[in-house]
Design a protein around this motif. Sequence first.
Motif, mmCIF file in Angstrom:
data_model
loop_
_atom_site.group_PDB
_atom_site.id
_atom_site.type_symbol
_atom_site.label_atom_id
_atom_site.label_comp_id
_atom_site.label_asym_id
_atom_site.label_seq_id
_atom_site.Cartn_x
_atom_site.Cartn_y
_atom_site.Cartn_z
ATOM 1 N N GLU A 13 80.177 65.831 63.618
ATOM 2 C CA GLU A 13 80.181 65.158 62.324
ATOM 3 C C GLU A 13 78.767 64.870 61.834
ATOM 4 O O GLU A 13 78.496 64.859 60.631
ATOM 5 N N LEU A 14 77.846 64.595 62.774
ATOM 6 C CA LEU A 14 76.473 64.275 62.394
ATOM 7 C C LEU A 14 75.687 65.501 61.968
ATOM 8 O O LEU A 14 74.759 65.414 61.160
ATOM 9 N N GLU A 15 76.051 66.676 62.469
ATOM 10 C CA GLU A 15 75.294 67.900 62.198
ATOM 11 C C GLU A 15 75.152 68.189 60.703
ATOM 12 O O GLU A 15 74.050 68.461 60.209
ATOM 13 N N PRO A 16 76.220 68.121 59.885
ATOM 14 C CA PRO A 16 76.058 68.404 58.449
ATOM 15 C C PRO A 16 75.199 67.376 57.731
ATOM 16 O O PRO A 16 74.585 67.687 56.712
ATOM 17 N N ARG A 17 75.126 66.129 58.268
ATOM 18 C CA ARG A 17 74.362 65.089 57.578
ATOM 19 C C ARG A 17 72.862 65.253 57.764
ATOM 20 O O ARG A 17 72.084 64.685 57.005
ATOM 21 N N ARG A 18 72.446 65.961 58.795
ATOM 22 C CA ARG A 18 71.005 66.120 59.024
ATOM 23 C C ARG A 18 70.330 66.843 57.863
ATOM 24 O O ARG A 18 69.213 66.522 57.484
ATOM 25 N N GLY A 19 71.032 67.825 57.294
ATOM 26 C CA GLY A 19 70.449 68.552 56.165
ATOM 27 C C GLY A 19 70.219 67.646 54.964
ATOM 28 O O GLY A 19 69.170 67.714 54.308
ATOM 29 N N TYR A 20 71.175 66.741 54.662
ATOM 30 C CA TYR A 20 71.007 65.805 53.546
ATOM 31 C C TYR A 20 69.861 64.832 53.810
ATOM 32 O O TYR A 20 69.088 64.497 52.908
ATOM 33 N N LEU A 21 69.731 64.362 55.064
ATOM 34 C CA LEU A 21 68.639 63.454 55.411
ATOM 35 C C LEU A 21 67.289 64.147 55.244
ATOM 36 O O LEU A 21 66.332 63.561 54.713
ATOM 37 N N LEU A 22 67.208 65.413 55.660
ATOM 38 C CA LEU A 22 65.964 66.166 55.505
ATOM 39 C C LEU A 22 65.628 66.370 54.027
ATOM 40 O O LEU A 22 64.457 66.255 53.625
ATOM 41 N N ALA A 23 66.651 66.628 53.207
ATOM 42 C CA ALA A 23 66.401 66.788 51.772
ATOM 43 C C ALA A 23 65.868 65.500 51.171
ATOM 44 O O ALA A 23 64.953 65.507 50.335
ATOM 45 N N LEU A 24 66.408 64.343 51.594
ATOM 46 C CA LEU A 24 65.926 63.058 51.093
ATOM 47 C C LEU A 24 64.487 62.802 51.522
ATOM 48 O O LEU A 24 63.668 62.302 50.742
ATOM 49 N N VAL A 25 64.148 63.152 52.796
ATOM 50 C CA VAL A 25 62.763 62.988 53.269
ATOM 51 C C VAL A 25 61.816 63.864 52.453
ATOM 52 O O VAL A 25 60.712 63.437 52.077
ATOM 53 N N VAL A 26 62.243 65.088 52.144
ATOM 54 C CA VAL A 26 61.402 65.989 51.336
ATOM 55 C C VAL A 26 61.174 65.397 49.954
ATOM 56 O O VAL A 26 60.052 65.406 49.419
ATOM 57 N N LEU A 27 62.219 64.832 49.346
ATOM 58 C CA LEU A 27 62.082 64.237 48.021
ATOM 59 C C LEU A 27 61.115 63.060 48.043
ATOM 60 O O LEU A 27 60.214 62.961 47.201
ATOM 61 N N LEU A 28 61.277 62.151 49.017
ATOM 62 C CA LEU A 28 60.398 60.973 49.075
ATOM 63 C C LEU A 28 58.951 61.378 49.317
ATOM 64 O O LEU A 28 58.026 60.848 48.680
ATOM 65 N N GLY A 29 58.733 62.324 50.225
ATOM 66 C CA GLY A 29 57.362 62.764 50.490
ATOM 67 C C GLY A 29 56.719 63.400 49.272
ATOM 68 O O GLY A 29 55.556 63.124 48.943
ATOM 69 N N ALA A 30 57.481 64.254 48.586
ATOM 70 C CA ALA A 30 56.934 64.905 47.391
ATOM 71 C C ALA A 30 56.632 63.887 46.302
ATOM 72 O O ALA A 30 55.592 63.959 45.627
ATOM 73 N N LEU A 31 57.526 62.899 46.116
ATOM 74 C CA LEU A 31 57.286 61.872 45.103
ATOM 75 C C LEU A 31 56.047 61.049 45.420
ATOM 76 O O LEU A 31 55.246 60.734 44.531
ATOM 77 N N ILE A 32 55.859 60.689 46.695
ATOM 78 C CA ILE A 32 54.675 59.902 47.079
ATOM 79 C C ILE A 32 53.400 60.684 46.795
ATOM 80 O O ILE A 32 52.419 60.156 46.236
ATOM 81 N N LEU A 33 53.383 61.965 47.160
ATOM 82 C CA LEU A 33 52.190 62.781 46.923
ATOM 83 C C LEU A 33 51.898 62.913 45.430
ATOM 84 O O LEU A 33 50.746 62.802 44.983
#
Length: 727
Positions: A13-33
């Motif tokens: 069940e956790l495996e599909p959620r990792r992709g969404y978490l990674l997408a959120l991390v990418v968004l936050l990092g890009a916004l900060i930069l």
Amino acid sequence: MDANVSHANELAELEPRRGYLLALVVLLGALILVFMAWKGARERELVTANAEFVNRANEITARLQQPMTNYELVARGGASLFASVARPTPAQWQAYVESMRIQPRFPGMVGLGFAGYIPGAELDDLQLQWRDSGYGMLQIRPHGIRPVYGPVLYLEPRTPENVEAVGYDMFSEPTRRAAMELALDTGLPQLSGPVVLIQDLGEQKTGMLLFIPLYRGGGVPGSRMARRQAVQGWVYVPIRLEPYLQAALGSAYREARFRIYDSTAGNERLMFANHAGGDILPAFRHSTTLQQYGRSWRIEFESLPLAEAAPRLQTLENLLALGLFACLLLYGIALVLAHTESRAHTIATLMTEDYRRSEQRFRVAMQYSAIGKALLDSDGRIVEANPSLGAIVGIEPHALIGVRFDTLFEDDEPGLGGAGGGTDAHGVHRTTRRLHREGGMPRHAQLTYAPVPGNVGQDIAGLVQAEDVTERLRAEARVHALNRTLEARVAMRTRELSQANQELEAFAYSISHDLRAPLRAIDGFSRTLAERYETVLDDAGRGYLSRVRRAAARMGELIDALLKMSRLSRSELKLERVDLSRMAGEIVEELRMGDSPRAVEAVIEPGLQVVGDATLLRNMLGNLLGNAWKFTRERPDARIEFGVSTDTEAVPEFFIKDNGAGFPQQYVDKLFRPFQRLHHEGQFAGHGIGLASVKRIVERHGGVIRAEGQEGEGATFFFTLPGLGRH
């Protein structure tokens, strides 16, 4: 074991959620930069714009000082004249000022003048001397006795305003006096605070005065007491502030936003503001101090709003928006990838579960279906059969396995086909065959063959469904027999009806033909009787004879109308495009020619066309328009209207409306019956056949007709026809 399974399920069940978490991390990092880069560039742009603003303000401040230096030089030239001559005459002073060309060269400089330092005891001597020198009477203003006077004695150029200022005691006004005493005590040029010049008393413009002290002997005495004793007066320059600023700043005068405060001795007083302030919020502010001949000016500068003061910020805002869009796009891509991964995982899970459930559903459908079903291999042998098939063929399901399916039927068909069947585009074949059952009546089954794929390793080529249709075929046979009986009865009734119509037509022709002979005899003999025995008959006899002839004529007309109406039902329709508007116009013109004294207003809507028989339609319109013409005979404002009504949502209706005699609405059903009349013949002549003919013509064209009326207010006939159109 259960703990391991539970842990494995949690990881799945956790495996599909990792992709969404990674997408959120990418968004936050890009916004900060993006925000950090934008913020740094914005701060640098603001610092640069502020520095440019401060430099501009300092440049304006420096430019404000230069004109005052020029004014001092002009005033010192006047002081030099006093040094060479004890007291120059007004003519000498005028010549000097004119040679300097003050007004075109020094905007803002009202003139160049001299104010004397006159103790109160010497004022009378000055006035006498002034009068004896031919200068006129020196009037000192304001009046009053004071210890010291500082009147304006010379002021050039000699404009009306400057001439009016001569005699004004500047020592009597506190602001001027403070500057004059400070210049007297220091021996240095001194600028006054903001005042209203004598020349501008009516306009209240801000001005100032530059004073240069004059001492006897030409030099500046060393001590303050000596200066007081040697003072002769002041050379002064009256200055209007706004022209002075315009000359000093040039084009920057209108571009810059600033205020000037006189802050000498800590008391601030607003001297000038070239903008009203208002709701405009400046991006930057800068304050500087300018020392002007003993006065301290504080100048406050304001920039334009941020969008105009730092226009390159808009580019940064656009870059920020582009960066945010790129962040969202990157996040969208990552989110799509994560969603795709999650979807793939979900689909894989569902496919596994769906396959299991599909297999279960198929087994349940096979087992409990009321329709017989069997799986066949490539040789047509039964691999699996359900109980319903066993009940149809009379053999247990387990005994059918391995049996060729075709051997269960009496009629032999090659392969899976059969006579009378059919195969569609998907390879599904349907046919009906007779069952081979021991003991019992023959049965029929409807068979449906469909190719189906089997599992790997299984030899399954198709699925066959069998349904016992014996009773249905028997019922269909009974229905077909009944239909044939009904068709024979309908044909017989049709022949009988056709023969009856022919007999009625023959009877009507015979009746009309046989009735015409006695009518002609009645008409002929009555006419002969009237001609030969007119002198014998009295008035009553002649009246009776005339009534007999009229009745015979009306009987003939009724026979003609009856024959005409019978022909309407027999004639063949010749369909064509008919312009009803043109046809109605022709009929109205014919009515006008036949009844020329009448004035009838006829309104015909143009472009109304239908598909129908032109002859019958002309007959119909002739009857309707003729009735409208006839029943409006007693109206002086007769009006007939022909058009199309679009008030209803159903099929649009034609209408013919008049404002004539009308009819009671409760008798509307009698209008379309033959020989039915709602008015006395003596009032409106007619046969009672016209509207019956109209109804038959409309119904033969597939339409309907109805009427609305009110006695004494007119009638309206509505009818529908196919092919309604406008051009």
